[in-house]
Design an enzyme around this catalytic site. Sequence first.
Site, mmCIF file in Angstrom:
data_model
loop_
_atom_site.group_PDB
_atom_site.id
_atom_site.type_symbol
_atom_site.label_atom_id
_atom_site.label_comp_id
_atom_site.label_asym_id
_atom_site.label_seq_id
_atom_site.Cartn_x
_atom_site.Cartn_y
_atom_site.Cartn_z
ATOM 1 N N ASP A 251 -31.261 -14.072 -17.321
ATOM 2 C CA ASP A 251 -31.066 -13.488 -16.497
ATOM 3 C C ASP A 251 -31.996 -13.291 -15.380
ATOM 4 O O ASP A 251 -31.642 -13.110 -14.280
ATOM 5 C CB ASP A 251 -30.451 -12.033 -16.930
ATOM 6 N N GLU B 214 -35.870 -8.666 -17.451
ATOM 7 C CA GLU B 214 -34.834 -9.674 -16.933
ATOM 8 C C GLU B 214 -34.324 -9.370 -15.546
ATOM 9 O O GLU B 214 -33.039 -10.230 -15.254
ATOM 10 C CB GLU B 214 -33.579 -9.733 -18.079
ATOM 11 N N CYS C 56 -37.693 -14.654 -24.760
ATOM 12 C CA CYS C 56 -36.354 -14.977 -25.614
ATOM 13 C C CYS C 56 -35.357 -15.604 -24.889
ATOM 14 O O CYS C 56 -34.398 -15.671 -25.590
ATOM 15 C CB CYS C 56 -36.109 -13.657 -26.194
ATOM 16 N N HIS D 32 -15.478 -19.145 -35.619
ATOM 17 C CA HIS D 32 -16.292 -18.846 -36.764
ATOM 18 C C HIS D 32 -16.647 -20.549 -37.337
ATOM 19 O O HIS D 32 -17.496 -20.518 -38.032
ATOM 20 C CB HIS D 32 -15.392 -18.231 -38.056
#
Length: 589
Positions: free
Chosen positions: A460, A436, A507, A193
């Site tokens: 990937d 991918e 992406c 976090h």
Amino acid sequence: MKSRGSEHRGLPVSPGIAIGPAYVLRRERIVIPEHRIRDEQADGEVERLRMAFASTRAKLDEIKRGMQGTGLVGTIFDAQFLFLEDPTLLQHAEANIREHGLNAEWALQRELRRLEELFESLPDPYLRERASDIGFIVRRVLQALMGREPEGLRNAPPGVIVVAEDLSPGEVAQVTRQSVAGFVTETGSRTSHVTIMARSLEIPAVVAVGAELVRELADGVTLILDGRTGRVIVDPDPTTIAEYQKQLADLKALSRELFRYVDLPAETKDGVAMSLLANVDQLEEARDALRYGAEGIGLYRTEFLFLNRHDLPGEDEQCAAYARILAAVAPYSATIRTLDIGGEKVPTGLDLSDEANPALGLRGIRMSHHRPDVFRTQLRALLRASTQGKLKILLPMVSSLAEVEQARAALDVAKRELARERVVFDRDVPLGVMIETPAAAMIVDLIAPYADFLSIGTNDLLQYTLAVDRSNEQVAYLYEPLHPAHLRMIQRIGQAARRSGIVVGMCGEMAGDPLHVWILLALGIRELSMAPFAIPLLKRILRDSTAAEARELLMECLRLGGPQDIRQRVEQRMRERFPVEFERMALQG
């Protein structure tokens, strides 16, 4: 006291440089009173415990409400509230009181130890990280039980670099980028976090520096924190300070200059436009992305909804989460990827057995088809949320046409169900396919006619094409995005998309690297989705480029056989053309 100029290395998780005095947040050692109670005292102890939970919930809610409007960390707080509101935590502690005769503090501490052991045994590092959430929550409840105020950063002097074992969202929420110069923590990871919040606040941060620095550092000692490299220098000499002050000034100047491009279109001088989008995991990151000039969300991962819990998210919960993202980026579109869980990330709610080679196992679209009930719930939630903005649905880990056809059939079923229930939704939501796997790339001409858009997942695709595990130091040098096999696959995907009249985007990490932007432009990629902070620099380069010179470079590269030859040529050409920008890239890290 650390010696002058000593250097520590950690994990760089939020870029930038900080120079300032250390503010060491040392945890008060809580000594848990442990004593047995009589049966007639159990009701009173249970009531004390419940009041402490209620008090903690109220204080965290107050902090969260105080942050509303800042656009930060709402979902992080939600994750911690899940633990606080999980009835099993309170029930198990109550059982320790009633069945074992423990006082409330001891009963809660015993439950914390059980949960920490449970989380530490999990193989997924993301899930193990969540053990710290429980620790922070239980610590706050214990402090409420014992009438103590929780530690915090509210009184930290301005301009300090906070050094701590770890930090909770509640503690980081008490600071601003004006009040704290940086964060250094003993523990942490890229998914912790403090990492997410530091990036949102644009505060440089280094995590996982180890215990020695936190244990031995004194308040007020000057630190240099380099969020680009993970270096933390203790009590630096004047020469080192001057060197970093110059770099800091240069970074600020670069940031101001690049922000001039935020509102300008990403268009070449000869009129070829690209859309620069953002990859995000959290609602807060989506808002940040727009600030950096993103024209939408190119990849929103839904895995976080399924992790950090023992059950599965319901349709209403998912719908609310997707609706928030869509509304946050409207009128731009948000591409939401269906569940890509599996591999090393298997939530207990899916009740799946371990796999010998999970990265090549039941993940992505394979998992969705294996659990049609889970897929149906997600598709219904996505469609219901589609009224809040421009939704695009993306299917991950596709390796055959049948998987796409089956997914489209499932989407049609979900649409018919909602129509019968008179639920309003966008009936024309585009369904895209992530390319991918080498299999999907080789049959992309068959897949494209069944897809409304394509998105290349280079991380990937490259890993599977080259058979290289990039996290394996022995072979990581072979992981080269400009490998001719990879370029030819991208070229093949682009050609198939154009023949089918659909858009192809990208992406993976390759999309956000300025070194690659000319090659991708020439390969026909017209949408790039990346980390938000990379967007202004790519706009700057594109607006001073022509598609013609990009095509010329690509033709040169495609005639070269070796991946290193291609890289050298691309680097040479881009550095010739943009010497200042690439020098400054080194500055940014």
